[in-house]
Design an enzyme around this catalytic site. Structure first.
Site, PDB file in Angstrom:
ATOM      1  CG  HIS A 177      -1.952  -1.051   1.238  1.00 55.17           C
ATOM      2  ND1 HIS A 177      -3.015  -1.031   0.369  1.00 55.17           N
ATOM      3  CD2 HIS A 177      -2.101  -2.164   2.007  1.00 55.17           C
ATOM      4  CE1 HIS A 177      -3.786  -2.084   0.599  1.00 55.17           C
ATOM      5  NE2 HIS A 177      -3.250  -2.788   1.579  1.00 55.17           N
TER       6      HIS A 177
ATOM      7  CG  HIS B 186      -2.732  -9.406  -4.377  1.00 53.91           C
ATOM      8  ND1 HIS B 186      -3.222 -10.244  -5.362  1.00 53.91           N
ATOM      9  CD2 HIS B 186      -2.591 -10.161  -3.261  1.00 53.91           C
ATOM     10  CE1 HIS B 186      -3.383 -11.453  -4.861  1.00 53.91           C
ATOM     11  NE2 HIS B 186      -3.001 -11.424  -3.602  1.00 53.91           N
TER      12      HIS B 186
ATOM     13  CG  ASN C 169      -1.054 -16.122  -3.620  1.00 50.49           C
ATOM     14  OD1 ASN C 169      -1.568 -17.010  -4.288  1.00 50.49           O
ATOM     15  ND2 ASN C 169      -0.599 -16.308  -2.395  1.00 50.49           N
TER      16      ASN C 169
ATOM     17  CG  HIS D 185      -2.490  -5.711 -18.572  1.00 52.93           C
ATOM     18  ND1 HIS D 185      -3.118  -6.895 -18.248  1.00 52.93           N
ATOM     19  CD2 HIS D 185      -3.129  -4.740 -17.871  1.00 52.93           C
ATOM     20  CE1 HIS D 185      -4.116  -6.648 -17.400  1.00 52.93           C
ATOM     21  NE2 HIS D 185      -4.135  -5.344 -17.153  1.00 52.93           N
TER      22      HIS D 185
END
Length: 280
Positions: free
Chosen positions: A100, A110, A112, A150
């Site tokens: 953040h 984010h 993962n 992207h």
């Protein structure tokens, strides 16, 4: 997938190293952040290493977590697509992070990457898969930043098949949708789960490619925007939009639900929460 020879030690070694590399890169960008580390154990099996950043000049708060947990029964949140595995014993390894930023013109990010292995109880068959991805949540989006993000996501996928980027981009758009508001959480990225179709080595390679490309996608955007001047109006809008982030993580996020329902470390699970947020 069943029958493939998996190397959990190799996965664990990669994930531990990935956590260290990302932390080093983030700290290089924000030397003012205070680092707090916590190694924890889970009573049912396994544990993890939580690293939290606070009070930096660039990052107001962030977390970069490694976990390796095992248990006797998978919860429904982990078996939505595999109901036959409900209640099966499992081992789950992963690195998850949320950053953040302090400046409203820098997006929240984010990432993962994770690995699951389990057994079908009735046949004692080993079943394994990889999952993960990364997504970007700007408060004030810039087209060139979204294109860069992207472009790097596509590069992470292309060595493993040109069909993967459009497939996992679309999955990310569907997954990070706040259904109760009919809003996207951000500008997307990649999301994949139950991934084992390339065999262990190549599927593992794909997961590694996603993990390795995160800093290439995110940190140049941070570097470009962290010095942008802002006033209280922009700060208040940032706090307002952070509320959407919190809503998604507490209502829909599968990793959050999995961690809470398997007795994980609550502080580590909720490290993704921003330090300040407002609803209006």
């Amino acid at each position: 997938m069943t029958g493939d020879s998996v190397n959990i030690a190799e996965v664990s070694s990669y994930l531990i190293n990935l956590q260290e590399r990302i932390l080093s890169a983030v700290m290089e960008l924000d030397r003012d952040a205070v680092i707090k580390k916590d190694r924890w154990k889970r009573p049912e099996g396994g544990g993890g290493h939580t690293v939290v950043l606070e009070g930096g000049s660039v990052f107001e708060k962030g977390g970069i977590n490694f976990s390796d947990v095992s248990g006797s029964g998978l919860p429904p949140s982990a078996t939505a697509g595999r109901p036959e595995l409900s209640g099966a014993g499992f081992r789950a390894l992963g690195v998850s992070l949320v950053l953040h930023p302090r400046n409203p013109y820098v997006p929240t990010a984010h990432m993962n990457v994770r690995f699951f292995t389990t057994e079908k109880k009735e046949k004692s068959q080993e079943v394994w898969w990889f999952g993960g991805g990364f997504d970007l949540t700007p408060y004030y989006p810039f087209k060139e930043d979204v294109v860069h993000w992207h472009t790097i996501a596509r590069k992470a996928c292309e060595p493993y098949g040109k069909q993967l980027y459009p497939r996992f981009k679309e999955w990310c758009d569907r997954y990070f949708l706040l259904k109760h508001r009919n809003e996207c959480r951000g500008v997307g990225g990649l999301f994949f789960d139950d991934f084992n179709e390339l065999g262990f080595e190549k599927s593992f390679g794909f997961m590694k490619s996603v993990g390795n490309h995160f800093t290439r996608a995110y940190l140049p955007i941070v570097e470009k925007r962290k010095g942008t001047l802002f006033k209280d109006r922009e700060r208040q809008f940032q706090l307002y939009r952070r509320g959407r982030y919190v809503e998604f993580n507490l209502i829909y996020d599968r990793g959050t639900l999995f961690g809470l329902k398997t007795g994980g470390n609550v502080d580590a699970i909720l490290m993704s929460m921003p330090p300040e947020v407002k609803w209006r």
